[in-house]
Write a protein that holds these residues in place. Structure first.
Motif, mmCIF file in Angstrom:
data_model
loop_
_atom_site.group_PDB
_atom_site.id
_atom_site.type_symbol
_atom_site.label_atom_id
_atom_site.label_comp_id
_atom_site.label_asym_id
_atom_site.label_seq_id
_atom_site.Cartn_x
_atom_site.Cartn_y
_atom_site.Cartn_z
ATOM 1 N N GLN A 39 7.017 -87.773 64.689
ATOM 2 C CA GLN A 39 6.208 -88.725 64.698
ATOM 3 C C GLN A 39 5.068 -88.795 65.813
ATOM 4 O OE1 GLN A 39 7.117 -92.498 63.341
ATOM 5 N NE2 GLN A 39 4.767 -92.997 63.986
ATOM 6 N N LYS A 40 5.590 -88.467 66.584
ATOM 7 C CA LYS A 40 4.411 -88.088 67.842
ATOM 8 C C LYS A 40 2.923 -86.754 67.918
ATOM 9 C CE LYS A 40 6.078 -89.810 71.391
ATOM 10 N NZ LYS A 40 7.086 -89.808 73.122
ATOM 11 N N ASN A 41 4.044 -86.147 66.930
ATOM 12 C CA ASN A 41 3.271 -84.316 66.845
ATOM 13 C C ASN A 41 3.009 -83.741 65.726
ATOM 14 O OD1 ASN A 41 3.245 -83.317 69.975
ATOM 15 N ND2 ASN A 41 5.584 -84.185 69.618
ATOM 16 N N LEU A 42 2.942 -84.964 64.637
ATOM 17 C CA LEU A 42 2.526 -84.456 63.228
ATOM 18 C C LEU A 42 0.792 -85.618 62.521
ATOM 19 C CD1 LEU A 42 3.552 -83.199 60.780
ATOM 20 C CD2 LEU A 42 4.111 -85.884 59.589
ATOM 21 N N PRO A 43 0.246 -84.312 62.954
ATOM 22 C CA PRO A 43 -1.445 -84.188 62.600
ATOM 23 C C PRO A 43 -1.310 -86.230 61.645
ATOM 24 C CG PRO A 43 -1.155 -82.811 62.354
ATOM 25 C CD PRO A 43 -0.096 -82.749 61.893
ATOM 26 N N GLN A 44 -1.775 -87.097 62.715
ATOM 27 C CA GLN A 44 -2.632 -88.356 61.298
ATOM 28 C C GLN A 44 -2.810 -88.296 60.581
ATOM 29 O OE1 GLN A 44 -2.239 -91.424 63.456
ATOM 30 N NE2 GLN A 44 -2.125 -92.605 61.814
#
Lengths: 184, 352
Positions: free
Chosen positions: A153-158
């Motif tokens: 969730q935190k590290n997958l680009p938007q």
């Protein structure tokens, strides 16, 4: 706890990303972590692998010739790393591509046709790495699956957030396969 | 402060920014390109200078120009690119200009390969260009150290008006580890010598050209006095399990980390082994090594080279204790098992 995990495959199979995700998940749990890629002149279609260390103690060597677990995404990786897994360690094989049986009896192993499953169930072969990572997390408990999800969730680009749900399902799929296999 | 995961190359770039680097000038080369990429994005955002020069030679001379103007300036490259920069580094030293140079070493000689190596030790620590000079050289072994030493490099460069170098092997550039990014408020000192426009004051002249022997000799005497001062004040090293160690391993950078794991295993088996890990490669921490000859029965130097730092250890030990060596060449990185094997061989030879 001290785990050194090698994830190895062809460039494009997501070995490096799966390793990074595991590293971020370790950080979520306040562990010492290190992610060391093999890098070189090879590009797409060449070899890509990384070593992930997750530890309770400060990490000395981020390099290992005796990994505690290996994910082999392709035949050369299986051939190269099966002999190196620590006795009692774990070898997870992407059996869609690496067809050879695991010969060693002194390690745990699991063969998952991850590329076929990713294609059939997600219409995306590149989900194979997440299926295999889910299985690895299940069999080693190096981190919790929740931490991997949080890290994702935190590290997958938007711009890739539409892939969150399929990745989550693929991780869960791998986890479930490993759970089932341990019962069989 | 929460830790973040960073790749060594990016961490060095961010540390330089926090250290107040005003201008970055570089040219891409594996395995340090992420450093330049990071700078290309961040420096313009901050209103600072980023220039990808037309070559490594152009880039180091842009660094020289920025440093002469009193700015904190930096360049980075990998081995073949750093060879090209040597003339500029000699000029920085001759002009007494502070600047930071990063060398993320790869295998050589020649174009070599892009794998990790430590074979530029001689070039870095003995003054790789012409003339009698030394850059200050710092060798990180973790990403956190890469950050801390980059900040230190800017400070030492300004303190001594001398080029300072970060010397890391390819693994340091590529590895990703959790780090804490310090809030640096290290302000550069006043630089009354800088060429900033001389309206209302005497002209400042920055030069390394002294045509007559006398003035150039005087200039060199001043430089040498400075190097003796650096050698007296700035030797740094780290120790690991040195207490009671009869075999002292000397290794820096990634090799030092690999040795650390091998030493932990050897200690578990009751072998009296410890690690001396140099942090400054120039000035070499020779005083601390010399003081270990009372305790050590053998020194073992490990490097990803054919034996370069080995000579500095031998100079410090002065023949009082045997010094053994194991090297890895051409981009090969040692593994803990290989180092453990070497430790066992040396033990059999000297400690039984």
């Amino acid at each position: 706890m001290f785990e050194q995990i090698i994830i190895s495959g062809f460039g494009g199979q997501g070995a490096l990303f799966a390793g990074q995700l595991l590293t971020y998940a370790g950080l979520e749990e306040d562990r010492e972590v290190a992610w060391l890629p093999s890098y070189g002149p090879e590009m797409r279609g060449g070899t890509a692998r990384c070593t992930v260390t997750v530890s309770d103690e400060p990490i000395g060597s981020p390099i290992t010739d005796t990994p505690s677990a290996v994910i082999a995404l392709n035949p050369p990786s299986l051939e190269m790393f099966e002999p190196r897994v620590l006795p009692g360690g774990l070898l997870i094989v992407n059996s869609s591509i690496a067809k050879e049986e695991v010969k060693r009896k002194d390690i745990r192993s699991l063969r998952i046709p991850a590329t076929d499953m990713a294609r059939d169930e997600f219409a995306n072969e590149r989900m194979a790495n997440m299926i295999l990572l889910g299985a690895l997390v299940s069999m080693t408990r190096v981190v919790t699956l929740d931490s991997v999800m949080t890290a994702l969730q935190k590290n997958l680009p938007q711009r890739r957030h539409h892939l969150l749900e399929p990745n989550r399902i693929a991780l869960q799929k791998g986890w479930d396969i490993a759970q089932q296999a341990s019962k069989d | 402060m929460a830790k973040v995961l960073m790749k060594g190359n990016e961490a060095i770039a961010e540390a330089a920014i926090r250290a107040g680097c005003d201008g970055y000038f570089g040219y891409p080369i594996t395995p340090q390109t992420e450093l330049l990429e990071y700078m290309s994005r961040r420096m313009p955002e901050l209103g600072r200078a980023f220039v990808q020069g037309e070559s490594e030679i152009a880039s180091i001379n842009m660094v020289l120009g920025a440093a002469a103007a009193g700015k904190r300036a930096m360049t980075s490259s990998s081995s073949p690119g750093v060879s090209l920069k040597q003339e500029g580094i000699s000029f920085l030293a001759g002009n007494e200009l502070p600047a930071v140079i990063v060398n993320i070493m790869r295998g050589g000689p020649g174009l070599g390969n892009v794998q990790p190596s430590q074979s530029d030790y001689f070039q870095a620590t003995k003054g790789g260009g012409h003339g009698d000079y030394f850059p200050i050289v710092l060798a990180p072994s973790t990403v956190q150290e890469a950050i801390d030493f980059t900040i230190l490099a800017f400070e030492l460069a300004d303190k001594y008006r001398n080029p300072a170098m970060i010397l890391g092997d390819g693994s340091i550039g590529q590895i990703m580890e959790p780090v804490e990014l310090p809030e640096v408020e290290s302000k550069p000192p006043d630089k009354p010598w800088a060429v900033t426009g001389c309206k209302g004051r005497e002209k400042n002249i920055i030069r390394s050209l002294y045509l007559l022997a006398g003035p150039l000799e005087a200039r060199n005497v001043i430089l040498q006095k400075k190097y003796r001062e650096i050698e007296a004040n700035e030797q740094r090293h780290a120790e690991f399990m040195l207490e009671g160690a009869e075999m002292v391993i000397v290794a820096y950078g990634t090799t030092g980390r690999v040795a650390q794991t091998a030493i932990t295993r050897a200690r578990d088996e009751g072998m009296p082994v410890g690690l001396f890990r140099p942090i400054t490669l120039y000035p070499y921490p020779k005083d601390a090594i010399s003081s270990l000859v009372e305790q050590a029965r053998v020194f073992l130097v490990l490097e990803m080279s054919a034996g370069q730092m080995l000579e500095d250890v031998e100079l410090a030990v002065k023949g009082t204790v045997p010094v053994e060596f194991q090297g890895w060449l051409g981009g090969r990185v040692p593994t803990p098992s290989e180092v453990t094997q070497t430790i066992k061989e040396i033990r059999t030879k000297y400690l039984k």
